[in-house]
Write a protein that holds these residues in place. Structure first.
Motif, mmCIF file in Angstrom:
data_model
loop_
_atom_site.group_PDB
_atom_site.id
_atom_site.type_symbol
_atom_site.label_atom_id
_atom_site.label_comp_id
_atom_site.label_asym_id
_atom_site.label_seq_id
_atom_site.Cartn_x
_atom_site.Cartn_y
_atom_site.Cartn_z
ATOM 1 N N MET A 1 13.485 25.370 26.560
ATOM 2 C CA MET A 1 13.317 25.251 28.002
ATOM 3 C C MET A 1 13.844 26.503 28.690
ATOM 4 S SD MET A 1 14.474 22.207 30.446
ATOM 5 C CE MET A 1 14.452 22.372 32.188
ATOM 6 N N PHE A 2 13.209 26.889 29.768
ATOM 7 C CA PHE A 2 13.637 28.021 30.572
ATOM 8 C C PHE A 2 13.288 27.706 32.006
ATOM 9 C CE2 PHE A 2 9.295 29.502 30.860
ATOM 10 C CZ PHE A 2 8.745 28.943 29.732
ATOM 11 N N GLU A 3 14.088 28.144 32.932
ATOM 12 C CA GLU A 3 13.908 27.722 34.322
ATOM 13 C C GLU A 3 13.065 28.668 35.154
ATOM 14 O OE1 GLU A 3 18.076 29.511 36.081
ATOM 15 O OE2 GLU A 3 17.953 27.412 35.536
ATOM 16 N N GLY A 4 12.912 29.912 34.720
ATOM 17 C CA GLY A 4 12.311 30.907 35.580
ATOM 18 C C GLY A 4 10.800 30.940 35.630
ATOM 19 N N SER A 5 10.111 30.309 34.678
ATOM 20 C CA SER A 5 8.663 30.402 34.626
ATOM 21 C C SER A 5 8.057 29.100 34.133
ATOM 22 C CB SER A 5 8.243 31.519 33.671
ATOM 23 O OG SER A 5 8.789 32.749 34.073
ATOM 24 N N PHE A 6 6.908 28.743 34.685
ATOM 25 C CA PHE A 6 6.153 27.565 34.244
ATOM 26 C C PHE A 6 6.978 26.282 34.304
ATOM 27 C CE2 PHE A 6 4.414 31.107 31.538
ATOM 28 C CZ PHE A 6 3.327 31.355 32.349
ATOM 29 N N LEU A 7 7.973 26.245 35.181
ATOM 30 C CA LEU A 7 8.837 25.070 35.330
ATOM 31 C C LEU A 7 9.425 24.618 34.000
ATOM 32 C CD1 LEU A 7 6.688 23.077 37.917
ATOM 33 C CD2 LEU A 7 8.668 24.545 38.370
ATOM 34 N N GLY A 8 9.695 25.587 33.131
ATOM 35 C CA GLY A 8 10.323 25.283 31.847
ATOM 36 C C GLY A 8 9.368 24.832 30.759
ATOM 37 N N ASP A 9 8.068 24.881 31.002
ATOM 38 C CA ASP A 9 7.088 24.438 30.009
ATOM 39 C C ASP A 9 6.806 25.556 29.010
ATOM 40 O OD1 ASP A 9 5.006 23.427 28.522
ATOM 41 O OD2 ASP A 9 3.730 22.957 30.238
ATOM 42 N N GLY A 10 7.502 25.513 27.867
ATOM 43 C CA GLY A 10 7.363 26.539 26.845
ATOM 44 C C GLY A 10 5.981 26.621 26.229
ATOM 45 N N SER A 11 5.192 25.552 26.335
ATOM 46 C CA SER A 11 3.851 25.571 25.755
ATOM 47 C C SER A 11 2.927 26.548 26.491
ATOM 48 C CB SER A 11 3.242 24.168 25.752
ATOM 49 O OG SER A 11 2.954 23.740 27.073
ATOM 50 N N LYS A 12 3.321 26.959 27.688
ATOM 51 C CA LYS A 12 2.503 27.896 28.454
ATOM 52 C C LYS A 12 2.828 29.357 28.140
ATOM 53 C CE LYS A 12 1.540 24.758 32.203
ATOM 54 N NZ LYS A 12 1.558 24.529 33.648
ATOM 55 N N LEU A 13 3.839 29.590 27.303
ATOM 56 C CA LEU A 13 4.190 30.951 26.912
ATOM 57 C C LEU A 13 3.231 31.470 25.849
ATOM 58 C CD1 LEU A 13 8.057 30.840 26.470
ATOM 59 C CD2 LEU A 13 6.791 32.040 28.236
ATOM 60 N N ALA A 14 2.755 32.683 26.032
ATOM 61 C CA ALA A 14 1.971 33.345 24.988
ATOM 62 C C ALA A 14 2.937 33.922 23.963
ATOM 63 C CB ALA A 14 1.118 34.449 25.596
ATOM 64 N N ASP A 15 2.504 34.027 22.721
ATOM 65 C CA ASP A 15 3.364 34.571 21.668
ATOM 66 C C ASP A 15 3.816 35.998 21.960
ATOM 67 O OD1 ASP A 15 3.199 32.197 20.309
ATOM 68 O OD2 ASP A 15 1.887 32.949 18.720
ATOM 69 N N THR A 16 3.060 36.716 22.784
ATOM 70 C CA THR A 16 3.382 38.114 23.077
ATOM 71 C C THR A 16 4.148 38.294 24.387
ATOM 72 O OG1 THR A 16 1.227 38.388 24.121
ATOM 73 C CG2 THR A 16 1.403 38.996 21.777
ATOM 74 N N ASP A 17 4.406 37.202 25.120
ATOM 75 C CA ASP A 17 5.113 37.312 26.397
ATOM 76 C C ASP A 17 6.519 37.871 26.206
ATOM 77 O OD1 ASP A 17 3.109 36.385 28.047
ATOM 78 O OD2 ASP A 17 3.876 34.325 28.151
ATOM 79 N N LYS A 18 6.859 38.839 27.050
ATOM 80 C CA LYS A 18 8.224 39.355 27.118
ATOM 81 C C LYS A 18 8.948 38.526 28.173
ATOM 82 C CE LYS A 18 6.749 44.070 26.186
ATOM 83 N NZ LYS A 18 6.658 45.433 26.735
ATOM 84 N N THR B 1 22.988 40.596 25.403
ATOM 85 C CA THR B 1 23.735 41.473 26.304
ATOM 86 C C THR B 1 24.834 40.721 27.066
ATOM 87 O OG1 THR B 1 21.787 42.881 26.561
ATOM 88 C CG2 THR B 1 23.527 43.116 28.212
ATOM 89 N N CYS B 2 24.476 39.557 27.645
ATOM 90 C CA CYS B 2 25.442 38.855 28.502
ATOM 91 C C CYS B 2 25.756 37.437 28.037
ATOM 92 C CB CYS B 2 24.952 38.836 29.944
ATOM 93 S SG CYS B 2 23.577 37.699 30.248
ATOM 94 N N ASP B 3 25.141 36.984 26.954
ATOM 95 C CA ASP B 3 25.376 35.663 26.376
ATOM 96 C C ASP B 3 24.815 34.519 27.226
ATOM 97 O OD1 ASP B 3 26.356 34.401 24.016
ATOM 98 O OD2 ASP B 3 28.049 33.607 25.159
ATOM 99 N N ALA B 4 23.864 34.818 28.112
ATOM 100 C CA ALA B 4 23.231 33.767 28.913
ATOM 101 C C ALA B 4 22.360 32.891 27.998
ATOM 102 C CB ALA B 4 22.364 34.379 30.001
ATOM 103 N N PRO B 5 22.242 31.596 28.318
ATOM 104 C CA PRO B 5 21.403 30.707 27.519
ATOM 105 C C PRO B 5 19.917 31.002 27.714
ATOM 106 C CG PRO B 5 22.315 29.535 29.398
ATOM 107 C CD PRO B 5 22.923 30.902 29.406
ATOM 108 N N ARG B 6 19.115 30.503 26.795
ATOM 109 C CA ARG B 6 17.665 30.742 26.809
ATOM 110 C C ARG B 6 17.004 30.361 28.121
ATOM 111 N NH1 ARG B 6 14.616 29.154 21.553
ATOM 112 N NH2 ARG B 6 13.367 28.235 23.168
ATOM 113 N N HIS B 7 17.455 29.269 28.745
ATOM 114 C CA HIS B 7 16.769 28.799 29.951
ATOM 115 C C HIS B 7 16.938 29.731 31.144
ATOM 116 C CE1 HIS B 7 20.746 26.931 30.754
ATOM 117 N NE2 HIS B 7 20.411 27.132 32.014
#
Length: 70
Positions: free
Chosen positions: A1-18, A56-62
């Protein structure tokens, strides 16, 4: 899960997304992987282990957001 994009929907991430850390702006590039955590090049963000954190800063994935090329 991540909060900044797609409301945390990881299925919308492309394999090449930075993704960029919302705390320190460090970028995870799947083409490069992550030497700090021993992540091989070619590993998509969606396949990072649950314990992975910003090298770099130890922030969590989300705290990461999709970085769009302009």
């Amino acid at each position: 899960m991540f909060e900044g994009s797609f409301l945390g929907d990881g299925s919308k991430l492309a394999d090449t997304d930075k993704l960029e850390c919302g705390i320190c702006w460090s970028v995870y590039d799947p083409a490069e992987g992550d030497d700090h955590w021993g992540i091989a090049p070619g590993t998509p963000f969606s396949q990072l282990p649950e314990h992975w954190r910003c090298p770099t800063c130890d922030a969590p994935r989300h705290k990461f957001m999709v970085l769009k090329d302009d």
